[in-house]
Write a protein that holds these residues in place. Sequence first.
Motif, mmCIF file in Angstrom:
data_model
loop_
_atom_site.group_PDB
_atom_site.id
_atom_site.type_symbol
_atom_site.label_atom_id
_atom_site.label_comp_id
_atom_site.label_asym_id
_atom_site.label_seq_id
_atom_site.Cartn_x
_atom_site.Cartn_y
_atom_site.Cartn_z
ATOM 1 N N ALA B 167 -13.853 -4.834 19.575
ATOM 2 C CA ALA B 167 -14.954 -4.064 18.995
ATOM 3 C C ALA B 167 -15.250 -2.833 19.856
ATOM 4 N N ALA B 168 -15.157 -2.988 21.194
ATOM 5 C CA ALA B 168 -15.421 -1.851 22.080
ATOM 6 C C ALA B 168 -14.382 -0.757 21.871
ATOM 7 N N SER B 385 -5.251 0.942 6.876
ATOM 8 C CA SER B 385 -6.498 0.292 6.482
ATOM 9 C C SER B 385 -6.256 -1.169 6.141
ATOM 10 N N ALA B 386 -5.171 -1.437 5.399
ATOM 11 C CA ALA B 386 -4.878 -2.823 5.019
ATOM 12 C C ALA B 386 -4.594 -3.669 6.268
ATOM 13 N N ILE B 387 -3.843 -3.094 7.217
ATOM 14 C CA ILE B 387 -3.543 -3.816 8.450
ATOM 15 C C ILE B 387 -4.828 -4.082 9.229
ATOM 16 N N ALA B 388 -5.682 -3.037 9.344
ATOM 17 C CA ALA B 388 -6.932 -3.199 10.091
ATOM 18 C C ALA B 388 -7.801 -4.280 9.460
ATOM 19 N N LEU B 389 -7.860 -4.277 8.125
ATOM 20 C CA LEU B 389 -8.687 -5.278 7.433
ATOM 21 C C LEU B 389 -8.182 -6.692 7.730
ATOM 22 N N VAL B 392 -9.081 -7.639 11.305
ATOM 23 C CA VAL B 392 -10.510 -7.939 11.466
ATOM 24 C C VAL B 392 -10.804 -9.351 10.955
ATOM 25 N N PHE B 393 -10.292 -9.666 9.757
ATOM 26 C CA PHE B 393 -10.506 -11.015 9.213
ATOM 27 C C PHE B 393 -9.943 -12.068 10.170
ATOM 28 N N ASP B 394 -8.749 -11.798 10.681
ATOM 29 C CA ASP B 394 -8.097 -12.755 11.574
ATOM 30 C C ASP B 394 -8.961 -13.005 12.809
ATOM 31 N N LEU B 397 -12.405 -14.806 11.975
ATOM 32 C CA LEU B 397 -12.286 -16.237 11.665
ATOM 33 C C LEU B 397 -11.787 -17.025 12.866
ATOM 34 N N ARG B 398 -10.974 -16.367 13.726
ATOM 35 C CA ARG B 398 -10.566 -17.008 14.970
ATOM 36 C C ARG B 398 -11.804 -17.260 15.850
ATOM 37 N N SER B 399 -12.686 -16.244 15.929
ATOM 38 C CA SER B 399 -13.907 -16.386 16.721
ATOM 39 C C SER B 399 -14.780 -17.498 16.154
ATOM 40 N N LEU B 400 -14.884 -17.541 14.824
ATOM 41 C CA LEU B 400 -15.683 -18.590 14.189
ATOM 42 C C LEU B 400 -15.131 -19.962 14.561
ATOM 43 N N GLY B 401 -13.795 -20.093 14.497
ATOM 44 C CA GLY B 401 -13.169 -21.365 14.866
ATOM 45 C C GLY B 401 -13.473 -21.741 16.307
ATOM 46 N N ALA B 402 -13.437 -20.731 17.203
ATOM 47 C CA ALA B 402 -13.708 -20.994 18.617
ATOM 48 C C ALA B 402 -15.172 -21.390 18.819
ATOM 49 N N LEU B 403 -16.063 -20.723 18.081
ATOM 50 C CA LEU B 403 -17.489 -21.067 18.164
ATOM 51 C C LEU B 403 -17.709 -22.519 17.762
#
Lengths: 255, 410
Positions: B167-168, B385-389, B392-394, B397-403
Amino acid sequence: MSAPDIASDRPPAGALARLAARPAVWASLAFVAALALLPYSAPLFHALFPELPRPLYTRASFLDLALSHAGLVGLASLVVVSLGIAIGIFVTRPAGRDFAGPVDTLTAVGQTFPPTAVLALAVPAIGYGGAPTVIALIVYGLLPVVSATIAGLGAVPAAPVQAADGIGLSPAGRLVKVELPLAAPVILSGIRTSVILNIGTATIGSTVGALTLGSPIIEGLSGSNPAYVLQGALLVGLFAVATDLWFDELERALH
Amino acid sequence: MSLAGEAVVAPAPEAAAPARPRAGVPRANPLLVLIVTGMVVALGSLGFVSVAPNRIVSGKPLALWAAVEPGVAALVAALVVALGASALIRSGVWRDRLIAVLAGALLVASLAAAAHAAGLVAAASGPVARTSLGAAFWIVAAGAAFALADAVGRLAPHPLAQSAIAAAVVGALLALAASGALADLSLAREFANRRAAYGAEMLRHLALVGGALAAALPIGTGLGLLALRRPAWRKPLFAVLNLIQTIPSIAIFGLLIGPLSALSGAFPGLRAFGVGGIGAAPAVIALTLYGLLPVARGAFTGLASVPPAVIDAARGMGLDERQILRRVSIPLALPILVAALRVVVVQLTGLAVVAALIGAGGLGVFIFQGLGQTATDLILLGALSAIALALVFDLVLRSLGALLATGERP
């Protein structure tokens, strides 16, 4: 006494029956039949789509499209399999251990990229035609093969490796005689993923100027000719399904 | 809760990390040496930007030192050299910290340098001239991004920390874009010409993925449950779902056009709901079909991973089947379910690109328009844009899984 006779009699019939029971054979026959019959199917498509003046795709023969499609995927897969397994072996050896982490990162991140985006990016880099398609297929197809090779070699149990060392096999001998055979099923599933994915991506390859079974689909979509779409979709669907089912057979033979 | 859990977990990898290089033989980072060598060769032999008199004509490559003022070129070159030198540092943690900072700086600096070159071209040759990013830029930028990701991967294995760093970096690049510094780059001009359409197609893309998810999640979960409860159905069910995934996306999109246009022809009322041969309906249906396998497989593996003893205990406590599923099985299977969700969302984001070919819109519109007009920067706009999207999703959702995983621990 009669046992050998029966044994020598049975295999041909049994083999034929077993062959006929295989879905891979049926799917392949259906693909070949569709390829052979489609050029003569103009009356059928005239009846199905009476409003279309030319309901049969004729810009290139279906056989040429199929050969070109299979050629693009086959060429890419040849490079992918040899290079992908080589990379996977290299990073799991002591000499390449430094590269294992980065290669892992690269394959994980790379597989989230949309394949169509990778294909499209090949155009600014290389231009239009079959070449950017093959390059994109190679780049994208490498990822599942490399990660499967690393996973397969990493999952080889310690006992057979130690046994191989114990009987005095060299590292190369251990790799060829013990590690690769044990990792083969996982590597094969990676190759399967790569090839099936590439058959699909090659279909989109006709938007960057490659001749593939996707050409009638793309042309049918842009020219509002649903008959072309149907012909291309039928062929490419059967091609992908038949290939996938042959991988099924191969995996079963390996176990 | 999760914050406390993280505080407990976080020190462990940091404490473990410095021990590793000390235990082994300290070595240089050979991959980084390779990457930096590639950057040097690219900067020496390939164009950093490509300058064309107008949008359609293909441009002429311009090397870094010919494209920008000497000071800017020297800054980029100094960062490349410093990155190469940092590969030789022997302390693992400090090396990775330095690499991360230098690679991040190089990423931002190379984009700023390209934009600076575009500004010089625009000032010299007028507003019709186009400055595109050249091969050397892409090699330097991709190398820097990879060096950054690799260093961060070792420094901060936790997906949340990686999200924060990503994000930074994205924030720095967006700030650069928002400042107007990039406006003369051809890519930025393509975006500026389509600002309204870009927002609309991005929303279309998200709607296609969201619509397919809304259908694939309940149906796929139901199929996964079916596979769990009826072992005999397991094999044929997954064989059929796998077969669907095998068929190329464009073929399924195409095959759905016929039946759907026949349907809307027979029942014109359906058209009010957007059901027709071309457009969103066949795209969402096809994407749903593709989503079924990963969802069903995730639901099946996740729920099958719940230990039978736990379910027996729940049954012993008097919970009925529905309660067991809601209060025991699903919470325990959640990490696997979230991992499956990540696979589905990333896959559908990629497949939705193809939906533009059947008139369903989405980011693929820019890619295929660009391919049709041989407008390289329009292709780039859509593809990046498609790659960035998808990335971002990856990461989200990875962060959500870790949380969820850290939330479980205490």
